[in-house]
Scaffold this motif. Structure first.
Motif, mmCIF file in Angstrom:
data_model
loop_
_atom_site.group_PDB
_atom_site.id
_atom_site.type_symbol
_atom_site.label_atom_id
_atom_site.label_comp_id
_atom_site.label_asym_id
_atom_site.label_seq_id
_atom_site.Cartn_x
_atom_site.Cartn_y
_atom_site.Cartn_z
ATOM 1 N N LEU A 1 -11.337 -18.354 17.744
ATOM 2 C CA LEU A 1 -11.206 -17.914 16.297
ATOM 3 C C LEU A 1 -12.755 -17.395 16.420
ATOM 4 O O LEU A 1 -12.501 -16.219 14.871
ATOM 5 N N ARG A 2 -13.611 -17.457 17.111
ATOM 6 C CA ARG A 2 -14.991 -17.274 16.916
ATOM 7 C C ARG A 2 -14.944 -16.082 16.559
ATOM 8 O O ARG A 2 -15.682 -14.527 15.384
ATOM 9 N N THR A 3 -14.267 -15.201 18.153
ATOM 10 C CA THR A 3 -14.426 -14.090 18.114
ATOM 11 C C THR A 3 -13.099 -13.273 16.615
ATOM 12 O O THR A 3 -14.316 -12.314 16.767
ATOM 13 N N LEU A 4 -12.369 -13.812 16.725
ATOM 14 C CA LEU A 4 -11.499 -13.420 15.428
ATOM 15 C C LEU A 4 -12.522 -12.914 14.503
ATOM 16 O O LEU A 4 -11.950 -11.879 13.353
ATOM 17 N N ASN A 5 -12.853 -13.510 13.792
ATOM 18 C CA ASN A 5 -14.040 -13.483 12.669
ATOM 19 C C ASN A 5 -15.429 -13.102 12.974
ATOM 20 O O ASN A 5 -14.872 -12.586 11.717
ATOM 21 N N ARG A 6 -15.217 -12.952 13.504
ATOM 22 C CA ARG A 6 -16.858 -11.671 13.813
ATOM 23 C C ARG A 6 -16.192 -10.097 14.464
ATOM 24 O O ARG A 6 -16.998 -9.653 13.976
ATOM 25 N N THR A 7 -15.221 -9.904 14.349
ATOM 26 C CA THR A 7 -14.290 -8.444 14.322
ATOM 27 C C THR A 7 -14.308 -8.257 13.416
ATOM 28 O O THR A 7 -14.087 -8.106 12.391
ATOM 29 N N PRO A 8 -14.911 -6.383 13.406
ATOM 30 C CA PRO A 8 -14.599 -5.561 12.065
ATOM 31 C C PRO A 8 -13.826 -5.144 11.939
ATOM 32 O O PRO A 8 -12.544 -5.681 12.389
ATOM 33 N N ARG A 9 -14.067 -5.511 10.524
ATOM 34 C CA ARG A 9 -12.647 -5.508 9.518
ATOM 35 C C ARG A 9 -12.646 -3.959 8.997
ATOM 36 O O ARG A 9 -13.077 -3.270 8.971
ATOM 37 N N ILE A 10 -11.122 -4.263 8.481
ATOM 38 C CA ILE A 10 -10.698 -3.117 7.833
ATOM 39 C C ILE A 10 -10.495 -3.208 6.466
ATOM 40 O O ILE A 10 -10.181 -4.096 5.749
ATOM 41 N N ALA A 11 -10.939 -2.023 5.850
ATOM 42 C CA ALA A 11 -11.186 -1.544 4.490
ATOM 43 C C ALA A 11 -9.884 -1.214 4.109
ATOM 44 O O ALA A 11 -9.141 -0.266 4.653
ATOM 45 N N ALA A 12 -9.701 -1.175 2.496
ATOM 46 C CA ALA A 12 -8.086 -0.634 1.478
ATOM 47 C C ALA A 12 -8.764 0.929 1.282
ATOM 48 O O ALA A 12 -9.851 1.125 0.435
ATOM 49 N N ASP A 13 -7.562 1.847 1.417
ATOM 50 C CA ASP A 13 -7.800 2.931 0.220
ATOM 51 C C ASP A 13 -7.813 2.399 -1.430
ATOM 52 O O ASP A 13 -6.624 1.900 -2.204
ATOM 53 N N GLU A 14 -8.647 2.589 -1.580
ATOM 54 C CA GLU A 14 -8.720 1.236 -3.399
ATOM 55 C C GLU A 14 -7.527 2.442 -4.656
ATOM 56 O O GLU A 14 -6.835 1.495 -4.926
ATOM 57 N N ALA A 15 -7.217 3.402 -4.077
ATOM 58 C CA ALA A 15 -6.353 4.074 -4.491
ATOM 59 C C ALA A 15 -4.942 4.164 -4.420
ATOM 60 O O ALA A 15 -4.272 4.092 -5.010
ATOM 61 N N ALA A 16 -4.717 3.414 -3.465
ATOM 62 C CA ALA A 16 -3.235 3.271 -2.749
ATOM 63 C C ALA A 16 -3.120 1.908 -2.734
ATOM 64 O O ALA A 16 -2.163 1.135 -3.233
ATOM 65 N N VAL A 17 -4.390 1.024 -3.301
ATOM 66 C CA VAL A 17 -4.038 -0.499 -3.078
ATOM 67 C C VAL A 17 -3.152 -0.373 -4.924
ATOM 68 O O VAL A 17 -2.077 -1.274 -4.633
ATOM 69 N N ASP A 18 -3.851 0.170 -5.704
ATOM 70 C CA ASP A 18 -3.742 0.549 -7.184
ATOM 71 C C ASP A 18 -2.081 1.294 -6.790
ATOM 72 O O ASP A 18 -1.622 0.292 -8.053
ATOM 73 N N TRP A 19 -1.789 1.805 -6.164
ATOM 74 C CA TRP A 19 -0.400 2.220 -6.749
ATOM 75 C C TRP A 19 0.258 1.117 -5.472
ATOM 76 O O TRP A 19 1.762 1.276 -6.549
ATOM 77 N N MET A 20 0.373 0.941 -4.791
ATOM 78 C CA MET A 20 0.619 -0.522 -4.212
ATOM 79 C C MET A 20 0.846 -1.471 -5.288
ATOM 80 O O MET A 20 2.255 -2.266 -5.574
ATOM 81 N N SER A 21 -0.049 -1.663 -5.853
ATOM 82 C CA SER A 21 -0.045 -3.257 -6.826
ATOM 83 C C SER A 21 0.755 -2.806 -7.998
ATOM 84 O O SER A 21 1.882 -3.415 -8.738
ATOM 85 N N ARG A 22 0.919 -1.397 -8.949
ATOM 86 C CA ARG A 22 2.017 -0.403 -10.206
ATOM 87 C C ARG A 22 2.561 -0.627 -9.397
ATOM 88 O O ARG A 22 3.926 -0.915 -10.404
ATOM 89 N N THR A 23 2.932 -0.359 -7.877
ATOM 90 C CA THR A 23 4.538 -0.327 -7.678
ATOM 91 C C THR A 23 6.035 -1.321 -7.388
ATOM 92 O O THR A 23 6.584 -2.043 -7.342
ATOM 93 N N SER A 24 4.796 -1.885 -6.835
ATOM 94 C CA SER A 24 5.372 -3.527 -5.701
ATOM 95 C C SER A 24 4.401 -4.655 -5.824
ATOM 96 O O SER A 24 5.069 -5.106 -5.469
ATOM 97 N N ALA A 25 4.202 -5.239 -6.604
ATOM 98 C CA ALA A 25 3.220 -6.085 -6.732
ATOM 99 C C ALA A 25 3.854 -6.938 -8.304
ATOM 100 O O ALA A 25 4.282 -6.402 -9.332
ATOM 101 N N PHE A 26 4.678 -8.242 -8.667
ATOM 102 C CA PHE A 26 5.263 -8.887 -8.750
ATOM 103 C C PHE A 26 3.766 -9.270 -10.564
ATOM 104 O O PHE A 26 2.712 -10.626 -9.852
ATOM 105 N N THR A 27 4.595 -9.881 -11.168
ATOM 106 C CA THR A 27 3.247 -10.172 -12.363
ATOM 107 C C THR A 27 4.194 -12.045 -12.677
ATOM 108 O O THR A 27 3.302 -12.707 -12.753
ATOM 109 N N GLY A 28 5.344 -12.349 -12.335
ATOM 110 C CA GLY A 28 5.598 -13.320 -11.688
ATOM 111 C C GLY A 28 6.412 -14.425 -13.825
ATOM 112 O O GLY A 28 6.511 -15.004 -13.459
ATOM 113 N N ARG A 29 6.454 -13.354 -14.372
ATOM 114 C CA ARG A 29 7.218 -13.238 -15.849
ATOM 115 C C ARG A 29 8.553 -13.189 -15.476
ATOM 116 O O ARG A 29 8.864 -11.638 -15.588
ATOM 117 N N LEU A 30 9.360 -13.930 -15.052
ATOM 118 C CA LEU A 30 10.533 -13.743 -15.781
ATOM 119 C C LEU A 30 11.523 -14.325 -16.779
ATOM 120 O O LEU A 30 10.911 -14.897 -17.846
#
Length: 468
Positions: free
Chosen positions: A323-352
């Motif tokens: 677990l120490r090795t895993l937590n020290r391994t360099p991470r993967i960042a996202a493309d902010e524009a892609a996160v924005d697209w996925m959030s707009r099209t496929s994330a939920f508000t929880g408001r039914l």
């Protein structure tokens, strides 16, 4: 559900497809009642196809079905029900079944929702307004259905998500990243195997093959098996995840890991690489990340934590060191524009604003049952917890529900729409409804509460937002 005497389903299958249009004389008898079952196929303006089955004794309720994920380039027929046996029972009960293909395959939510609504319009144009419309969907179709529930509630009276991706797109792809990140970090730290940001499908396929080879080799040693189990636990892959598997005893860590290994191999062959690349193309980049993630904390909250500890102990390996090795391994960042697209099209508000029932098997490896915890979290924050009920079936596999279990879920939702009250939604009551709906197939509802989803993301929690 009230039983109705209809023409044999065989007559439906033999019916001639009729192009879209207004109701015709062949649809209706002398008193405006359909004299026979009607099967309609057509094409929407988007290019999506649709299919409609309306029984002679239509009860006035339309069931709008959203199908599951289909990789880009895969066959894409219109679909209006989960399976043939359930189709026959629903038609016998008098329900009209409708659904489209969606205009595109892959992560097609931008087309799926409007195509489903256009299919409803085509139905109304031909058969008239329904007394009630219930939307339901399977797997990825559960995401489509929940999107309809949150953004187009005026078109439906209630919704049912069956084994659905109700955690949303951002959460889905984030947690799909976690197990492959752990596998590479612990089994092939120096290998040039990309995990995201694929320029083309060939690159994704090659990466999947390379990591699969590493995992196959690791399965031959106790230490390797423990590490595969750790990766599986980060995705909450259960130790019984296929109906063909013998169900392991609660502490049979060896058998559970063997079952998880099979599921991990399946994940590498589909969602983790090939399907991810498809989705990245639509999103315009990588929409997932693991920056800031504490994998020690995530593992401790996993449903498979005790198994992982047991396997590490048996292998003589230090879980703390890995677990120490895993937590020290360099991470993967996202493309902010892609996160924005996925959030707009496929994330939920929880408001039914209309009732929603969700249904999940307890042994799902592809879309783990913990996704239900994610939507409960969103609905609670969104102020619609009272409109949501969640039910669980004690079975292994993704979407492995019997016809009886599906009819019981639809009946429960319909009762809520009719009465304004959920009534008894405990396992015993659901099993009773299932047995009445179809005594020939299993009724396996169970009292169950999934652990928390490891990395939830919804629009009701601003702190979920991506921060590079």
């Amino acid at each position: 559900m009230k039983r109705r005497l209809l023409l044999p389903v065989a007559a439906l299958l033999l019916a001639t497809a009729i192009p879209a249009g207004s109701v015709t004389a062949q649809d209706l008898g002398a008193q405006g009642v359909r004299a026979e079952d009607v099967h309609v196929e057509g094409t929407l303006a988007s290019g999506a196809t649709y299919v409609m089955d309306v029984p002679a004794g239509w009860n006035g309720t339309v069931l709008l079905f959203s199908h599951g994920f289909r990789p880009r380039g895969a066959p894409n027929p219109a679909q209006n029900v989960t399976d043939a046996a359930t189709r026959g029972l629903l038609l016998k009960d008098g329900y009209a079944l409708v659904g489209s293909s969606y205009a595109t395959t892959g992560w097609a939510v931008e087309h799926a929702v409007p195509d489903q609504l256009a299919t409803l319009d085509a139905f109304t144009e031909r058969f008239g307004a329904a007394r009630r419309t219930l939307a339901w969907g399977q797997s990825y179709g559960g995401l489509v259905t929940t999107r309809i529930a949150e953004h187009h509630a005026d078109r439906v009276d209630g919704t049912l998500s069956v084994c659905g991706l109700v955690h949303g797109g951002v959460a889905n792809w984030n947690n799909t990243l976690d197990p492959v990140f752990a596998l590479k970090a612990l089994l092939a730290p120096d290998a040039a195997i990309p995990l995201a940001g694929f320029p083309d499908q060939a690159t994704a396929t090659a990466a999947a093959g390379a990591l699969s080879g590493v995992v196959t080799e690791a399965q031959n040693s106790a230490a390797g098996r423990a590490r595969i189990a750790l990766a599986a636990a980060l995705h909450n892959i259960p130790g019984w995840n296929d109906p063909s598997q013998t169900r392991p005893a609660p502490t049979d860590w060896t058998a559970q890991q063997a079952n998880q290994y099979t599921a991990v191999r399946g994940l590498l062959a589909t969602a983790a690489f090939g399907w991810r690349q498809d989705t990245e193309t639509l999103a315009g980049g990588n929409s997932s990340w693991n920056t800031g993630v504490d994998y020690t904390r995530m593992l401790r909250a996993s449903s498979a934590y005790e198994e992982v500890k047991g396997l590490y102990k048996a292998a003589g390996r230090s879980l703390t060191d890995d677990l120490r090795t895993l937590n020290r391994t360099p991470r993967i960042a996202a493309d902010e524009a892609a996160v924005d697209w996925m959030s707009r099209t496929s994330a939920f508000t929880g408001r039914l604003t209309k009732p929603q029932l969700t249904l999940h098997t307890t042994g799902d490896a592809l879309v783990p049952v913990q996704t239900e915890s994610a939507y409960l979290r969103a609905a609670t924050a969104g102020g619609s917890r009272h409109l949501l009920r969640q039910a669980y079936v004690d079975n292994a596999g993704h979407c492995t529900f019997s016809p009886a279990e599906q009819l019981a879920a639809l009946d429960t939702l319909e009762h809520r729409v009719d009465t304004g009250r959920w009534g008894d939604t405990q396992a015993a009551a659901l099993n009773s409804r299932a047995a009445q709906a179809d005594p020939t197939t299993p009724a396996r509802y169970t009292a169950y509460r999934p652990t928390a989803y490891p990395r939830p993301y919804d629009l009701a929690h601003p702190d979920d937002a991506y921060r590079p």
